[in-house]
Design an enzyme around this catalytic site. Structure first.
Site, PDB file in Angstrom:
ATOM      1  N   ASP A 144      -4.590 -49.025   3.744  1.00 40.42           N
ATOM      2  CA  ASP A 144      -5.764 -48.497   4.433  1.00 40.42           C
ATOM      3  C   ASP A 144      -5.371 -48.361   5.898  1.00 40.42           C
ATOM      4  O   ASP A 144      -5.261 -49.350   6.619  1.00 40.42           O
ATOM      5  CB  ASP A 144      -6.946 -49.463   4.276  1.00 40.42           C
ATOM      6  CG  ASP A 144      -8.214 -48.965   4.961  1.00 40.42           C
ATOM      7  OD1 ASP A 144      -8.123 -48.066   5.824  1.00 40.42           O
ATOM      8  OD2 ASP A 144      -9.302 -49.498   4.651  1.00 40.42           O
ATOM      9  N   TYR A 199     -17.709 -36.332  11.669  1.00 36.43           N
ATOM     10  CA  TYR A 199     -16.447 -35.655  11.403  1.00 36.43           C
ATOM     11  C   TYR A 199     -16.034 -34.792  12.596  1.00 36.43           C
ATOM     12  O   TYR A 199     -14.863 -34.795  13.002  1.00 36.43           O
ATOM     13  CB  TYR A 199     -16.591 -34.812  10.149  1.00 36.43           C
ATOM     14  CG  TYR A 199     -15.330 -34.124   9.696  1.00 36.43           C
ATOM     15  CD1 TYR A 199     -14.307 -34.843   9.070  1.00 36.43           C
ATOM     16  CD2 TYR A 199     -15.157 -32.754   9.878  1.00 36.43           C
ATOM     17  CE1 TYR A 199     -13.152 -34.205   8.636  1.00 36.43           C
ATOM     18  CE2 TYR A 199     -14.007 -32.119   9.451  1.00 36.43           C
ATOM     19  CZ  TYR A 199     -13.006 -32.847   8.832  1.00 36.43           C
ATOM     20  OH  TYR A 199     -11.861 -32.209   8.420  1.00 36.43           O
ATOM     21  N   LYS A 244     -12.552 -35.502  14.754  1.00 36.31           N
ATOM     22  CA  LYS A 244     -11.479 -34.518  14.813  1.00 36.31           C
ATOM     23  C   LYS A 244     -11.266 -33.989  16.234  1.00 36.31           C
ATOM     24  O   LYS A 244     -10.132 -33.653  16.606  1.00 36.31           O
ATOM     25  CB  LYS A 244     -11.759 -33.377  13.846  1.00 36.31           C
ATOM     26  CG  LYS A 244     -11.710 -33.811  12.375  1.00 36.31           C
ATOM     27  CD  LYS A 244     -10.387 -34.494  12.035  1.00 36.31           C
ATOM     28  CE  LYS A 244     -10.272 -34.819  10.564  1.00 36.31           C
ATOM     29  NZ  LYS A 244      -8.991 -35.480  10.219  1.00 36.31           N
TER      30      LYS A 244
END
Length: 251
Positions: free
Chosen positions: A62, A154, A158
């Site tokens: 992970d 998200y 990003k």
């Protein structure tokens, strides 16, 4: 073979862009550590590479956890050698506005999509500096360039990856370490499992000027080029592969 004898790590390597890039790196001569949170997926990709005559290992990790990242690097060094290419591709893509998304989903997205890039870079950079070469490649995304509705976490993660890419490129250029990002548009992968068929087709019809689908293999080809000596003077750059979506305000 453009990556002959190079050693690569691909996170999120068990499916989609990560799997396609792992295969592509191996075909070009690299020894590949395929990393995934689900060991069985990483093992399947590694086995396929080895059945084709390549060299690969599977690592369960992970990458949002520093201890797992350190173990990933240590295992790669022990079994393959010091990595020269690291493709930070692991990611999640939750939907939701700021008032809709849970704190847990926000934290998971920022940890896996952004914090992991920091953790991996911090761990691998000393090895690359010592070797006097290296590439850190990051999957960002077009939502990191321009935000999208209902994708708050998200889009933020990003966008962070893009500027972290530039920061690494600036700070370690003197050590001959390069860092670049790829921003794919819509790619038909497991990450987009819930966005297919009619909704997908309507989106592409409206927003993607080039007809057709962007494949994981298309992204992998760019990943190979950026890892090759042909790209030795490219750093701090963001490469958009989106069928023309970002070319105009209203594609």
């Amino acid at each position: 073979m453009r990556l002959r004898k190079k050693i690569a790590i691909v996170t999120g390597g068990g499916s989609g862009i990560g799997a396609a890039s792992s295969y592509a790196y191996a075909r070009e001569g690299a020894r590949v550590a395929v990393v995934n949170r689900t060991l069985a997926k990483a093992e399947a990709v590694a086995r396929a590479i080895e059945s084709d005559g390549g060299r690969a290992i599977a690592i369960c990790a992970d990458v949002s956890l520093s201890a797992d990242v350190q173990r990933m690097i240590d295992t790669t060094v022990a079994e393959l050698g010091a990595p020269e290419i690291v493709f930070n591709n692991a990611g999640v893509s939750p939907s939701g506005r700021v008032t809709d998304i849970s704190e847990a989903d926000w934290d998971e997205c920022l940890s896996i999509d952004l914090k992991s890039v920091f953790l991996v870079a911090r761990c691998v950079l000393p090895l690359m500096i010592e070797a006097g070469r290296g590439l850190i490649l990051n999957t960002a995304g077009t939502f990191g360039i321009r935000a999208a509705k209902n994708k708050a976490a998200y889009s933020v993660a990003k966008a962070g990856v893009i500027n972290l890419t530039r920061s690494i490129a600036l700070d370690y250029a003197q050590d001959s370490v390069r860092c670049n990002a790829i921003c794919p548009g819509y790619v038909d992968t497991p990450l987009n499992e819930g966005y297919r068929a009619a909704a997908r087709d309507a989106f592409l019809e409206q927003h993607q000027p080039l007809r057709g689908f962007i494949s994981a293999e298309d992204v992998a080809e760019m990943a190979v080029y950026l890892a090759s000596d042909a790209a030795k003077m490219i750093t701090g750059q963001v490469f958009v592969l989106d069928g023309g979506q970002q070319a105009g305000l209203y594609a």
